[in-house]
Design a protein around this motif. Structure first.
Motif, short mmCIF file in Angstrom:
data_model
loop_
_atom_site.label_atom_id
_atom_site.label_comp_id
_atom_site.label_asym_id
_atom_site.label_seq_id
_atom_site.Cartn_x
_atom_site.Cartn_y
_atom_site.Cartn_z
N UNK A 70 0.82 -1.22 0.00
CA UNK A 70 0.00 0.00 0.00
C UNK A 70 0.85 1.27 0.00
N UNK A 71 1.96 1.27 0.75
CA UNK A 71 2.80 2.47 0.78
C UNK A 71 3.37 2.73 -0.62
N UNK A 72 3.77 1.67 -1.32
CA UNK A 72 4.25 1.82 -2.70
C UNK A 72 3.16 2.39 -3.58
N UNK A 73 1.94 1.94 -3.36
CA UNK A 73 0.82 2.42 -4.18
C UNK A 73 0.61 3.91 -3.96
N UNK A 74 0.71 4.35 -2.70
CA UNK A 74 0.57 5.79 -2.41
C UNK A 74 1.70 6.56 -3.11
N UNK A 75 2.92 6.02 -3.03
CA UNK A 75 4.06 6.70 -3.65
C UNK A 75 3.89 6.76 -5.17
N UNK A 76 3.33 5.69 -5.73
CA UNK A 76 3.12 5.70 -7.18
C UNK A 76 2.12 6.80 -7.57
N UNK A 77 1.06 6.92 -6.79
CA UNK A 77 0.06 7.95 -7.08
C UNK A 77 0.67 9.34 -6.95
#
Lengths: 295, 376
Positions: free
Chosen positions: A83-90
């Protein structure tokens, strides 16, 4: 009116093909949210079927989704490990508003994700939050649409179901909402009470605010001080965890009294010292709001 | 999840930190043998998840192996804040010239790890923070770059004047930060960090808490959990994916969502009752979770009434209703069950409950009052 998002907001759902992601995407679309894209790495090119035959294109990356659909907000339903990676991707794709529903993200992961989001100018709501709903306009997250109604009250809360409880009472008392925002139960969250108060203060449609806090940290105290100095509209408060023992995590990762700091008494006092009336039970909140609005 | 001192010291040693030697034992005879190795001049420390070990008599100094054995006898089996001491850590006595403090945790406001050092070590750091806040030096670490060498050296300068000690101190502070990050800790602390009479800088205590959210990807650390230090019901709840905290009262609470669960406890108290527990069955509750929750609540002999408070969002009320019915088939439940549910699939839930002879209210206030009345 509304804050942070409105009926024009174009939403990309990260984790759209997952169990939670697909279910809540359909719920959001049924409410009227403009879901323009989904992202699941490795499933780009597929189509996600929404309610009523609506079709949402699925992309491999958020950047592709933004380039192709003009998405300007994201909702993350990705498991805690990613999830943290997903936030960073966004954030890296310059999405200005990112809602993260996921609970259980490692805190050190979030230190990096928040740092990047700040650098990229992205506002993160959550993680571990139910999202935001602007009644009659849009919803990003998991707040049930049928318990809200449009109206003049802004609501901010660290909790999920307790928010529903409070909103349910407000709606039944004829007190609709401009927006209901769940800021999340984690210790590190991207959008604070104060951020929401500032947004509500700038929203001409919001005539009163409800703040639902809980034990742990000092976010409520800061918000109370800010409201006392800057806010012209009335605020009603509620603090959960008056009976919580110190040193024990009460479900939410952020809900823990450390030493003598973060108690419900301390927060209640901060509210009252700044002219915020505090409800002792959830069912009292709507009466205090009605009173404050002179209804 | 808290680690014991001896476990935390292992993590410190693995990072190459200068830590005083020590050995763990569970019986006094073994303590005697360990103490003999150091001429009997040892400190015997209770290994228990509680602060204030020293004040409770859980830390004793010995000058002979015999004294070490009798110290261990006194400590083993004692209770500190309700926790039985099952192990002690035996270490050689150090000659202490000065005591400092070094700790790191994640700061909510800056959303960064923050390192804290103080030349006033060996005492409760919360007391120092209250009485002499200027004695604590803080450094916010950018999580993307980590702790830089000059930063560690700068902090060490707040603790040690002697250049050699300052270098050793900087190395230990850097290693502390490394342990913190590499093990997914939420807190890591050395108190005291000493300079010995011979001039060596040494960590002689260690405290580490791990972020529970990290454990899924760190099985070796998860295996360090001490099952004896955990309440039986809390252990079972954790294994079933429920959030549970035992309290003193007699109203068993079963709620979906942490905030609502806290508010329910508060309302029980507000209405003159005492909650027996905090219990959050979580979001997408399947019936099995509800059965597990009821097993845990009914295992507490103090519970006189069981209160369900469900606001269905993601949680489907019919799932909870099925769980309640299933549980009453599988386990003997003597305490009356009072149910409030509203929200997703509420009508279906009521039908399921009615078929099994249960009624359910819709108002949180009314149902909590009823539960408090039944609890007497």
């Amino acid at each position: 009116m509304s804050i942070f998002v409105d009926e024009k907001t174009r939403v990309v759902v990260q984790g759209i093909t997952g169990r939670d992601g697909s279910f809540h995407t359909r719920q959001m679309m049924a409410y009227g949210t403009r879901v323009v894209a989904g992202v699941t790495p490795g499933k780009g090119g597929r189509a996600f079927e929404g309610p009523g035959g609506a079709v949402v294109p699925v992309f491999d990356t958020v950047a592709e989704a933004v380039a192709r659909t003009g998405a300007d907000a994201s909702v993350v339903y990705v498991p805690p490990a990613f999830a943290a990676s997903a936030i960073m991707e966004a954030a890296d794709a310059r999405i200005p508003f990112v809602v993260c529903v996921t609970e259980g993200i490692p805190v050190l992961d979030m230190t990096r994700a928040h740092a990047l989001a700040r650098d990229r100018g992205s506002r993160v709501l959550g993680p571990n939050c139910p999202g935001i709903i602007c009644p009659g306009k849009t919803t990003l997250g998991i707040i049930p649409g049928r318990i809200v109604a449009p109206g003049p009250v802004g609501l901010i809360s660290r909790s999920g179901t307790l928010t529903y409880e409070a909103v349910h009472h407000l709606t039944r008392a004829g007190l609709g909402q401009t927006a209901c925002v769940g800021i999340g139960g984690d210790p590190l969250i991207g959008t604070s009470f104060v951020d929401c108060l500032e947004a509500f203060a700038a929203d001409p449609g919001t005539e009163a605010v409800v703040m639902i806090g809980e034990i742990g940290g000092t976010a409520e105290q800061k918000a109370a001080a800010w409201a006392g100095e800057n806010l012209d509209i009335p605020v009603v408060g509620f603090i959960a965890g008056r009976t919580a023992p110190p040193g024990k995590r009460m479900g939410h990762a952020g809900a823990i009294i450390s030493g003598s700091a973060g108690t419900a008494e301390e927060k209640t006092r901060a509210f009252e010292e700044n002219g915020i009336r505090v409800a002792l039970r959830p069912s009292e909140i709507s009466a205090l709001v009605a009173d404050a609005l002179g209804r | 999840m808290n680690l014991h001192e001896y476990q935390a010291k292992e993590l410190f040693r693995a990072a190459g930190m200068a830590v005083n030697p020590g050995e763990v034992a569970g019986d006094a005879r073994a303590v005697r043998r360990i103490a003999e190795r150091w001429d009997g001049k040892v400190v015997v420390k209770a290994q228990v998840h509680s602060g204030g070990r020293g004040k409770a008599g859980g830390v004793r100094l010995a000058r002979t192996a015999g004294e070490a054995e009798s110290s261990a006898e006194a400590i083993l089996g004692m209770e500190i804040n309700g926790l039985a001491v099952e192990r002690v850590l035996v270490s050689p006595l150090e000659e202490i010239a000065s005591e400092a403090y070094a700790g790191v945790l994640v700061d909510r406001d800056s959303q960064c790890p923050v390192l804290m050092v103080s030349a006033e070590g060996g005492v409760d750091i919360e007391e120092v923070a209250r009485d002499n806040p200027d004695a604590i030096h803080r450094l916010h670490v950018d999580p993307r770059y980590g702790l830089m060498p000059h930063q560690a050296f700068g902090l060490a300068g707040k603790l040690f004047r002697d250049p050699a000690q300052r270098r050793q101190g900087a190395r230990i502070i850097a290693q502390l930060y490394q342990v913190f990050v590499e093990n997914g800790a939420s807190m890591a602390e050395i108190n005291p960090l000493i300079a010995t009479a011979a001039g060596e800088v040494l960590a002689i205590d260690a405290k580490v808490s791990l972020d529970d959210n990290e454990l899924f990807r760190r099985p070796a650390l998860a295996a360090l959990r001490d099952p004896g230090s955990e309440d039986e019901a809390e252990r079972k709840a954790r294994e079933k994916g429920l959030s549970f905290v035992r309290l003193e009262g007699n109203v068993g609470c079963c709620v979906n969502g942490a905030g609502l669960a806290m508010a329910t406890m508060d309302l029980v108290k507000h209405c003159g009752g005492e909650p027996a527990n905090f219990l959050d069955i979580g979001g997408s509750s399947n019936p099995d979770k509800v059965v597990a929750a009821l097993e845990i609540i009914t295992a507490d002999p103090a519970v006189r009434v069981i209160l369900f408070n469900i606001f269905g969002g993601i949680t489907r009320c019919d799932d909870v209703a099925r769980g309640i019915v299933e549980a009453t088939r599988r386990i003997e439940i003597e305490a009356p069950i009072v149910i409030r549910l509203t929200g997703t699939n509420e009508r279906l839930a009521r039908e399921i409950l009615a078929d099994a002879g249960f009624a359910a209210g819709t108002s949180m206030d009314e149902v909590v009052q009823e539960a408090v009345r039944l609890a007497g």
